[in-house]
Write a protein that holds these residues in place. Structure first.
Motif, short mmCIF file in Angstrom:
data_model
loop_
_atom_site.label_atom_id
_atom_site.label_comp_id
_atom_site.label_asym_id
_atom_site.label_seq_id
_atom_site.Cartn_x
_atom_site.Cartn_y
_atom_site.Cartn_z
N SER A 1 24.28 -1.78 4.73
CA SER A 1 26.02 -1.69 5.50
C SER A 1 26.87 -2.32 4.96
O SER A 1 26.68 -3.71 4.37
CB SER A 1 25.73 -1.74 6.51
OG SER A 1 25.95 -3.11 7.09
N PRO A 2 28.29 -2.40 4.81
CA PRO A 2 29.65 -3.01 4.27
C PRO A 2 29.32 -4.33 5.27
O PRO A 2 29.72 -5.38 4.82
CB PRO A 2 30.69 -2.42 5.63
CG PRO A 2 30.24 -1.16 5.76
CD PRO A 2 28.99 -0.60 5.74
N HIS A 3 28.48 -4.65 6.71
CA HIS A 3 28.73 -5.94 7.19
C HIS A 3 27.40 -6.83 6.84
O HIS A 3 26.81 -7.91 7.20
CB HIS A 3 29.25 -5.86 8.25
CG HIS A 3 27.73 -5.24 9.85
ND1 HIS A 3 27.98 -3.67 9.80
CD2 HIS A 3 26.82 -5.99 9.44
CE1 HIS A 3 26.97 -3.68 10.18
NE2 HIS A 3 26.69 -4.68 10.32
N GLY A 4 26.59 -6.31 6.26
CA GLY A 4 25.71 -6.93 4.90
C GLY A 4 24.40 -6.53 6.16
O GLY A 4 22.55 -6.95 5.63
N GLN A 5 23.70 -5.72 6.76
CA GLN A 5 22.82 -5.36 7.78
C GLN A 5 22.13 -4.47 6.83
O GLN A 5 22.82 -3.74 5.82
CB GLN A 5 22.72 -4.68 8.89
CG GLN A 5 21.39 -4.03 9.71
CD GLN A 5 22.08 -3.29 10.29
OE1 GLN A 5 22.52 -3.03 10.95
NE2 GLN A 5 20.76 -2.82 11.32
N ALA A 6 20.43 -4.63 6.64
CA ALA A 6 19.76 -4.24 5.43
C ALA A 6 18.53 -3.30 6.33
O ALA A 6 18.11 -4.66 6.94
CB ALA A 6 19.91 -4.68 4.07
N VAL A 7 17.63 -2.38 5.68
CA VAL A 7 16.36 -2.07 6.17
C VAL A 7 15.44 -1.77 4.83
O VAL A 7 16.63 -1.27 3.66
CB VAL A 7 16.61 -0.97 6.75
CG1 VAL A 7 17.87 -1.04 8.43
CG2 VAL A 7 17.71 0.40 6.59
N ALA A 8 14.48 -1.75 4.56
CA ALA A 8 13.50 -1.65 4.15
C ALA A 8 12.57 -0.88 4.26
O ALA A 8 11.80 -0.99 5.36
CB ALA A 8 12.80 -2.45 3.02
N TYR A 9 12.04 0.45 3.49
CA TYR A 9 11.25 1.49 4.26
C TYR A 9 10.22 0.90 3.55
O TYR A 9 9.40 0.85 2.19
CB TYR A 9 11.94 2.64 4.29
CG TYR A 9 13.21 3.31 4.12
CD1 TYR A 9 12.73 4.42 5.62
CD2 TYR A 9 14.33 3.71 4.05
CE1 TYR A 9 13.71 5.13 5.62
CE2 TYR A 9 15.11 3.95 4.44
CZ TYR A 9 14.79 5.08 5.67
OH TYR A 9 15.73 5.58 6.34
N PRO A 10 9.01 1.57 3.75
CA PRO A 10 7.71 0.91 3.30
C PRO A 10 7.48 1.48 1.64
O PRO A 10 8.09 2.75 0.97
CB PRO A 10 6.52 2.00 3.95
CG PRO A 10 7.42 2.19 4.79
CD PRO A 10 8.74 2.64 5.10
N VAL A 11 7.22 1.22 0.90
CA VAL A 11 6.80 1.35 -0.56
C VAL A 11 5.82 2.84 -0.97
O VAL A 11 5.40 1.95 -0.27
CB VAL A 11 6.97 -0.30 -2.00
CG1 VAL A 11 6.75 -0.12 -2.70
CG2 VAL A 11 7.68 -1.43 -1.73
N VAL A 12 6.72 3.37 -2.11
CA VAL A 12 6.09 4.59 -2.33
C VAL A 12 5.57 4.16 -3.53
O VAL A 12 5.62 3.72 -4.11
CB VAL A 12 6.20 5.49 -1.94
CG1 VAL A 12 7.51 5.99 0.00
CG2 VAL A 12 8.05 5.66 -2.59
N GLU A 13 4.54 5.37 -3.45
CA GLU A 13 3.89 5.71 -4.80
C GLU A 13 4.52 7.05 -5.60
O GLU A 13 4.19 8.09 -4.82
CB GLU A 13 2.27 5.70 -5.34
CG GLU A 13 2.12 6.51 -6.98
CD GLU A 13 0.62 6.23 -6.48
OE1 GLU A 13 0.04 6.55 -7.82
OE2 GLU A 13 -0.73 5.54 -5.85
#
Length: 372
Positions: free
Chosen positions: A186-198
């Motif tokens: 997001s613009p204020h730097g919040q980040a989320v990561a999804y599970p890594v996929v093949e």
């Protein structure tokens, strides 16, 4: 959103529950998203005046492709239009040469590479490493295997230069498989990561995505997610970022490509994650708190539906839905053409072999390559 393809169609769908008013710049009224969005402007995204008129009244402009000219985006930003991701970030998804040099400077592992001038220069590049084969890419415009060549000698290397655009040479990586790390910032730097996929490719086109990547160690999975978040922060990405990766046979990760928009490797999140990539992209560009990226099931598999010789896919729904009531079908409203991505199916469950078989059967039945 600039671009009327299936990514815009599914992003619009994700914004409906939030009451988001969605405006679309589309090439034609028949494009995938233009069929379902009420506020459609038909025009050429390469024309500055068209973009300028389209942006009026928009709180934020985002994209379903990376092809809008950077000089036009700079002009809009100078006039106060909010563009997410911004032009300086988007440039790294538009130009593979710029992307490679920025990642190298940031210490992100990539294949050996450099811009090459002609076939003789390709031969020199090959000699500097392990020789041929070498991968050649046009620095702009390539996707789904287009603009990419694997060449075995200088004579084969002539084809990419005929277009008269810069060419990037890369070592041909001996990889075990392809992975993708999808993150949203997001613009204020919040980040989320999804599970890594093949991600499994067939003829240069994504065929199947398995979430999470089977057998991927916790250490490598964490490295991939951290790398993607680092890239998003380093480049100032706002919205969804897909980082396509090679997992090498000796257990390393190398960055292959970047996409700063919802991505095929994240389609599984529509049914397999608490918050889809599309919903989180909408949240990010509007600077809303991001949603939970965790998976809903042990395994989710996305299988692309490619066009074949059977144009009436709608009649195939009866069989597919009756056979598998848990199946999720997502079609894009496109005319069926051989090899064209026209939709995808999501399957999920606790048994990976079963989940994969269900997805493969549905995609093949919809395509018409099987009849029972």
């Amino acid at each position: 959103m600039v671009g009327g393809g299936q990514l815009a169609r599914m992003t619009h769908e994700a914004g409906i529950p939030l009451g988001i008013r969605f405006k679309l710049l589309s090439d034609t009224r028949q494009d995938s998203a233009a069929q379902v969005v009420s506020d459609v402007v038909v025009g050429d995204y390469r024309d500055l005046e068209t973009l300028r008129a389209f942006a009026q009244g928009c709180d934020v402009v985002t994209f379903d492709h990376e092809h809008v000219p950077a000089e036009h985006l700079r002009a809009l930003e100078a006039e106060g239009v909010v563009i997410r991701p911004g032009v300086e970030a988007l440039l790294h998804a538009q130009d593979k040469g710029v992307m490679r040099e920025r990642l190298r400077a940031a210490g992100v592992p990539c294949p050996r590479h450099r811009i090459v001038a002609d076939p003789a220069d390709v031969e020199r590049f090959a000699a500097e490493g392990d020789g041929f084969p070498v991968v050649l890419k046009t620095v702009r415009g390539g996707y789904d295997g287009k603009g990419v060549w694997v060449v075995g000698d200088a004579e084969e290397a002539a084809e990419p230069f005929r277009a008269g655009v810069p060419v990037l040479a890369e070592e041909k990586v001996d990889f075990a498989r392809e992975l993708a790390a999808n993150v949203v910032r997001s613009p204020h730097g919040q980040a989320v990561a999804y599970p890594v996929v093949e991600s499994i490719q067939v003829n240069g086109v994504c065929d199947t995505v398995i979430a999470p990547a089977p057998g991927l160690s916790e250490e490598l999975s964490g490295q991939a997610q951290e790398m993607a978040i680092k890239i998003a922060a380093e480049l100032g990405v706002v919205g969804h970022l897909a980082v396509e990766l090679f997992e090498t046979r000796d257990g390393r990760l190398l960055v292959n490509e970047l996409a700063m928009r919802p991505h095929n490797s994240g389609h599984w999140t529509q049914d397999g994650a608490v918050t889809s990539q599309f919903a989180n992209h909408v949240r990010a560009v509007l600077d809303l708190p991001l949603g939970d990226p965790r998976p809903r099931a042990t395994w989710t598999v996305m299988t692309n539906v490619l066009g074949g010789d059977f144009p009436d896919m709608y009649s195939a729904y009866l069989h597919c839905m009756a056979r598998d009531p848990a199946l999720k079908i997502h079609m894009y409203g496109k005319d069926v053409k051989p090899g064209r991505k026209v939709g995808h199916v999501n399957t999920y469950g606790d048994d990976l072999a079963d989940v994969r078989e269900r997805g493969r059967h549905a995609a093949d039945y919809l395509r018409g390559t099987i009849t029972e």
